[in-house]
Design an enzyme around this catalytic site. Structure first.
Site, mmCIF file in Angstrom:
data_model
loop_
_atom_site.group_PDB
_atom_site.id
_atom_site.type_symbol
_atom_site.label_atom_id
_atom_site.label_comp_id
_atom_site.label_asym_id
_atom_site.label_seq_id
_atom_site.Cartn_x
_atom_site.Cartn_y
_atom_site.Cartn_z
ATOM 1 N N GLU A 1 85.121 70.719 17.881
ATOM 2 C CA GLU A 1 85.002 72.152 18.140
ATOM 3 C C GLU A 1 84.255 72.507 19.416
ATOM 4 O O GLU A 1 83.562 73.524 19.453
ATOM 5 C CB GLU A 1 84.293 72.797 16.946
ATOM 6 C CG GLU A 1 82.793 72.448 16.789
ATOM 7 C CD GLU A 1 82.491 71.267 15.880
ATOM 8 O OE1 GLU A 1 83.398 70.449 15.644
ATOM 9 O OE2 GLU A 1 81.341 71.157 15.420
ATOM 10 N N ASN A 2 84.380 71.729 20.490
ATOM 11 C CA ASN A 2 83.675 72.048 21.739
ATOM 12 C C ASN A 2 83.896 73.506 22.117
ATOM 13 O O ASN A 2 85.010 74.008 22.030
ATOM 14 C CB ASN A 2 84.198 71.170 22.873
ATOM 15 C CG ASN A 2 84.309 69.719 22.456
ATOM 16 O OD1 ASN A 2 83.327 69.106 22.128
ATOM 17 N ND2 ASN A 2 85.539 69.210 22.421
ATOM 18 N N HIS B 1 84.208 76.929 13.421
ATOM 19 C CA HIS B 1 82.972 76.361 13.955
ATOM 20 C C HIS B 1 82.393 77.200 15.096
ATOM 21 O O HIS B 1 81.212 77.077 15.412
ATOM 22 C CB HIS B 1 83.228 74.951 14.489
ATOM 23 C CG HIS B 1 82.956 73.848 13.496
ATOM 24 N ND1 HIS B 1 81.832 73.824 12.699
ATOM 25 C CD2 HIS B 1 83.643 72.714 13.212
ATOM 26 C CE1 HIS B 1 81.852 72.713 11.963
ATOM 27 N NE2 HIS B 1 82.938 72.036 12.240
ATOM 28 N N GLY C 1 89.260 63.841 13.584
ATOM 29 C CA GLY C 1 90.414 64.717 13.461
ATOM 30 C C GLY C 1 90.474 65.671 14.639
ATOM 31 O O GLY C 1 91.498 65.801 15.300
ATOM 32 N N ALA C 2 89.350 66.342 14.909
ATOM 33 C CA ALA C 2 89.304 67.294 16.003
ATOM 34 C C ALA C 2 87.847 67.651 16.273
ATOM 35 O O ALA C 2 86.980 67.349 15.461
ATOM 36 C CB ALA C 2 90.088 68.560 15.661
ATOM 37 N N GLU D 1 88.154 74.081 13.042
ATOM 38 C CA GLU D 1 87.517 73.998 14.363
ATOM 39 C C GLU D 1 87.268 75.389 14.922
ATOM 40 O O GLU D 1 86.238 75.650 15.527
ATOM 41 C CB GLU D 1 88.373 73.175 15.335
ATOM 42 C CG GLU D 1 88.749 71.771 14.848
ATOM 43 C CD GLU D 1 87.586 70.930 14.341
ATOM 44 O OE1 GLU D 1 86.448 71.120 14.827
ATOM 45 O OE2 GLU D 1 87.805 70.088 13.441
ATOM 46 N N GLU E 1 80.118 64.732 20.248
ATOM 47 C CA GLU E 1 79.429 64.715 18.960
ATOM 48 C C GLU E 1 79.579 63.312 18.361
ATOM 49 O O GLU E 1 80.680 62.775 18.373
ATOM 50 C CB GLU E 1 80.032 65.738 18.002
ATOM 51 C CG GLU E 1 79.236 65.797 16.715
ATOM 52 C CD GLU E 1 79.731 66.850 15.716
ATOM 53 O OE1 GLU E 1 80.740 67.524 15.980
ATOM 54 O OE2 GLU E 1 79.076 66.968 14.683
ATOM 55 N N GLU F 1 78.887 71.562 8.737
ATOM 56 C CA GLU F 1 80.136 71.008 8.194
ATOM 57 C C GLU F 1 80.428 71.506 6.773
ATOM 58 O O GLU F 1 81.550 71.874 6.465
ATOM 59 C CB GLU F 1 80.132 69.484 8.254
ATOM 60 C CG GLU F 1 80.151 68.930 9.672
ATOM 61 C CD GLU F 1 81.303 69.450 10.523
ATOM 62 O OE1 GLU F 1 82.298 69.939 9.967
ATOM 63 O OE2 GLU F 1 81.198 69.371 11.764
HETATM 64 ZN ZN LIG Z 1 83.703 70.276 11.379
#
Ligand SMILES: [Zn+2]
Length: 854
Positions: free
Chosen positions: A261-262, A298, A258-259, A295, A126, A317
């Site tokens: 969400e795959n 998501h 930060g992270a 995450e 992303e 988001e």
């Molecule tokens: Zn997010």
């Protein structure tokens, strides 16, 4: 290789130009042959032309790829390499596209696509990283199932979905849920797992893992519990269950965000998942819990229902930030979470919304989408959802969400789709509300009052200052939660939500025995700036009596600001009545410690600068700093006799537990310790440092000592103790700059960039140093200009290594028009120097140009 030519005229993308892709992607098969400098990626993708397509151009995105071969239905074809990808002549019926490319993960320091971090392969796709892995229609509205085979000698090789096979030197994965390429992930390396499991409410067993480098196994337990709590919460509150057999989290040291969400394979910046009492503060624990929840949430709001295009980023988001805030409020304290969020909004989003980078939550144009992962898209996006929920009510909110998941599961959606479910579920017309998504800028709401014959009238006037490209704005729908208090402190009217829809509007409250004291914008019911002429005594009254905890804090915060502003402008002494009110509150053991800690935390110096600017003054950073120092010193003296008792009373005994109660007490204890350190020469802080068995207390003691310039010994000891722990070292780097006096801030930061442990390649470390420099208001804005110069030099150096992180950190300059002409000239010169750098990335070019052109 088909790199875009450096300094080519950047292309601007517009929301209005959206066109669907002309082909369905039926399935994707990828084979990776891993090698640090020469990874081969074979893709086999089945495309079917859409019968109703308005555009049949077969264009696949691709950047920094070496194309080895391309075939259609097994026959080699010649693809035309064009700017940003390739084109090819293709059949008008379903066909199999195959390509082989070579990429260089070890040389990928931008950390977009497939790259290496400390010898491990990982991905970040992303928003547009997948095009650096292979040729593909890299856009969120193209969704497909992915089958992945990884060949290599890494002990652990992971991808999205469920594992379907593995053997010596290979592993295969299949993700049954159609997804856009930005949710693709691959991880391979020498990893160990912290396992767990969760049974969904319909009885499905899910295997959970947190994968880390050997040695970090002891820092996973908290994250695992947070994950389970998140899974349970989403079932209980939103009725949403997890949908794969497996949920993997991987911790990576070098990560821009930060992270991520795959699907089924979340990749986390190690700072957002690894935690232990010895190495993490209470704030770290809370943030980790929130990010893991974010995450995980998501999986539905982002993955199952994704965005049609990147202009719609706030669809996933804003909603997911809103959901994670609800989660944290439920897990911890609702008022404290709300106050924290408003502090963050004002510190990060308001400057953006009121400066050259202002944009609506749904922007309508961009050059580089990475530059729009902003506080406006995330935090204001969440505020907009909070307003929507307040306007339609809780029941209607959940009814609309249910419809959203039923109607749009598996789709790539828009803000229009989102608002339509609310209109259909509630029968409400949201056309005016939609302005929140298209208008930039923070509305000002001016309030005046009138009282006669038992009737109280509040009159509201709303306006929004011009923002880039938006000189005039129509009135928005603004929910204003209001309560009325009687002059002796009781509540005469509970909270009501007034709906502002016009530029000027009045609301009356009848049948009152006396003129009430209004409590306006309770819970911060809208992200606006409230302007109301009031007195410090009324603020003190609300600080003591308001039944809405947010507005109690807000009254204290407003009071603190007024006192500070008077000190800066008139050289006034700290207001005695305010000091008395603070003392009373701090000593009141009936009050929640977390709340007392918040009231004791002063408004930031940047916040004071913004307030002065809004009132037509030019802020002087040094004067703001001096006022803050004087105020804190005076407060410490005022509390002198009670500080030792307060310190003892708020010290948390027994083993460290990172829960909300303990964290609140420790936060208050830390505030008390910093005041005490100003009076006792650091004795108590040194004792606390020596005896602390957790990072929260160790760090609080070190910070108090360093702020008082008494922490040299402890800082050295801290370094010796933690030099092998990257995350703790980030704290050590940042703290020295945060605690530096204005005249030494830039020099301190510069010295740290020469430290052997400083690295341009690790975004966390770069942010620890340069972020702390930009965050030290008086130091960064020191009249010498040394802060500006140092940041600019480092941004120029970082740009060729990591454009994404560079561009985001450029925002440190976004408030530049607040300051005097000398400072403006210095900043302008630095911005122009950055812009003149040869080969400057598209990311940084766009950010700096926007700041200069406003
Ligand atoms: Zn997010």
């Amino acid at each position: 290789m088909n790199d875009a030519a450096p300094n080519a005229a950047p292309q601007t993308f517009y929301l209005k130009d959206y066109k669907p892709f002309g082909y369905e992607v039926e399935s994707v098969k990828l084979t990776f042959q891993l090698s640090p400098n020469a990874t081969k990626v074979h893709s086999a993708i089945r495309f079917t032309p859409k019968a109703d397509a308005e555009d049949n151009r077969f264009f696949l995105h691709g950047e920094q790829l070496s194309l080895i071969s391309a075939k259609i239905d097994g026959t080699p074809v010649t693809a035309r390499l064009v700017d940003g990808g390739l084109e090819c002549d293709v059949p008008r019926t379903s066909f199999l596209w195959e390509a082989e490319v070579e990429i260089d993960p070890a040389a990928n320091t931008a950390l977009e696509g497939l790259y290496m971090s400390n010898g491990m392969y990982c991905t970040q796709c992303e928003a547009e990283g997948f095009r650096k892995i292979t040729y593909y229609p890299d856009r969120p509205d193209v969704m497909s199932t992915f089958t992945v085979r990884i060949e290599g000698d890494e002990p652990v090789m992971l991808s999205n979905g469920n594992p379907t096979g593995a053997g010596e030197g290979w592993a295969e994965w299949h993700d049954p849920w159609p997804k856009p390429a930005y949710l693709f992930a691959l991880v391979a390396g020498d990893l160990v797992n912290h396992p767990g499991s969760f049974t969904t409410k319909s009885g499905k067993d899910v295997e959970l893992n947190i994968w880390v480098r050997p040695g970090d196994e002891g820092k996973c337990a908290f994250g695992m519990e947070a994950l389970k709590k998140s899974m349970k919460w989403d079932e209980d509150v939103y009725g949403l269950e997890y949908d794969l057999d497996l949920f993997n989290i991987v911790a990576v040291d070098d990560f821009n965000m930060g992270a991520m969400e795959n699907k089924g394979l979340n990749i986390f910046n190690s700072s957002c998942v690894l935690a232990s009492p010895e190495t993490s503060t209470d704030a770290n624990f809370e943030r980790i819990e929130a990010i893991i929840a974010h995450e995980y949430f998501h999986n539905w709001t982002g993955n199952r229902i994704t965005c049609r295009d990147w202009f719609q980023l706030c669809l996933k988001e804003g909603l997911t930030v809103f959901r994670d805030a609800q989660f944290t409020a439920d897990m911890r304290s609702e008022p404290v979470k709300r106050i924290d969020d408003v502090i963050t909004l004002r510190a990060r989003q308001f400057p953006e919304d009121n400066g050259p980078l202002a944009h609506p939550p749904r922007p309508e144009e961009f050059q580089e989408i990475n530059n729009f992962y902003t506080a406006t898209v995330y935090e204001k996006g969440a505020e907009v959802i909070g307003m929507l929920k307040r306007l339609v009510g809780d029941d209607n909110y959940y009814k609309a969400l249910k419809l959203y998941f039923e109607r749009h599961d598996g789709q790539a959606c828009t803000i229009e789709d989102w608002l339509k479910v609310f209109e259909d579920a509630t029968g409400r017309d949201l056309s005016q509300f939609k302005l929140w998504y298209s208008q930039a800028g923070t509305p000002r709401v001016k309030v005046t009052e009138d009282y006669a014959d038992g009737t109280y009238t509040l009159t509201f006037e709303q306006s929004t200052p011009p923002t880039p490209g938006q000189p005039d704005k129509a009135p928005r729908v603004i929910p204003v939660a209001v309560g009325l208090l009687s002059p002796n402190g009781g509540e005469v009217r509970g909270t009501e939500v007034l709906e502002l829809t016009e530029a000027k509007q009045s609301f009356t409250f009848g049948g009152l025995a006396s003129k009430p004291v209004p409590s306006i914008l309770r819970e911060f019911s809208a992200p606006v700036i409230l302007e109301r002429e009031t007195t410090n005594s009324e603020r003190a009254f609300l600080l003591a009596h308001d039944t809405d905890p947010f507005n109690r804090w807000e009254a204290g915060n407003a009071l603190a600001k007024e006192v500070r502003v008077a000190m800066v402008l008139d050289g006034a002494a700290p207001d005695a009545a305010y000091l008395d009110a603070l003392e009373k509150l701090v000593r009141d053991d009936e009050q929640d410690p977390a709340f007392r800690a918040l009231v004791l935390s002063p408004p930031s110096q940047s916040d004071i600068a913004q307030t002065l600017h809004e009132r037509g003054h030019t802020p002087d950073p040094q004067k703001i700093y001096d006022a803050a120092e004087t105020f804190t010193q005076t407060l410490a003296q005022q509390l002198e006799t009670s500080l030792p008792r307060l310190y003892a009373a708020t010290t948390v005994e027994g083993p460290y537990v990172p829960d909300a109660d303990g964290a609140g007490k420790r936060a208050l204890n830390g505030r008390i310790l910093s005041l005490l350190t100003r009076l006792d020469g650091g004795e108590q802080a040194a004792r606390q440092y020596a005896s602390a068995d957790n990072m929260t207390q160790q760090y609080a003691a070190l910070a108090a000592l360093m702020k008082a310039e008494k922490g040299e010994t402890q800082s050295k000891a801290f370094f010796e103790q933690w030099q092998d722990d990257r995350l703790v070292m980030d704290k050590w780097f940042a703290l020295q700059i945060a605690c530096a006096a204005p005249e030494t801030t830039a020099a301190t930061a510069k010295e740290l960039t020469q430290h052997p442990l400083f690295s341009m390649k690790n975004p966390n470390r770069f942010r620890a140093v340069m972020g702390a420099l930009a965050g030290n208001h008086a130091g960064f804005h020191h009249a010498s200009g040394a802060g500006y110069q140092l940041l600019a030099e480092n941004l120029i150096a970082l740009d060729s290594v990591n454009p994404q992180t560079t561009a985001r950190m450029c925002a440190a300059f976004q408030t530049w028009k607040r300051y005097d002409s000398e400072r403006q000239a210095q900043i302008q010169a630095e911005l122009e120097r950055i812009l003149a750098t040869s080969g400057l990335s598209r990311d940084t070019h766009e950010m700096v140009s926007r700041m200069l052109s406003a």
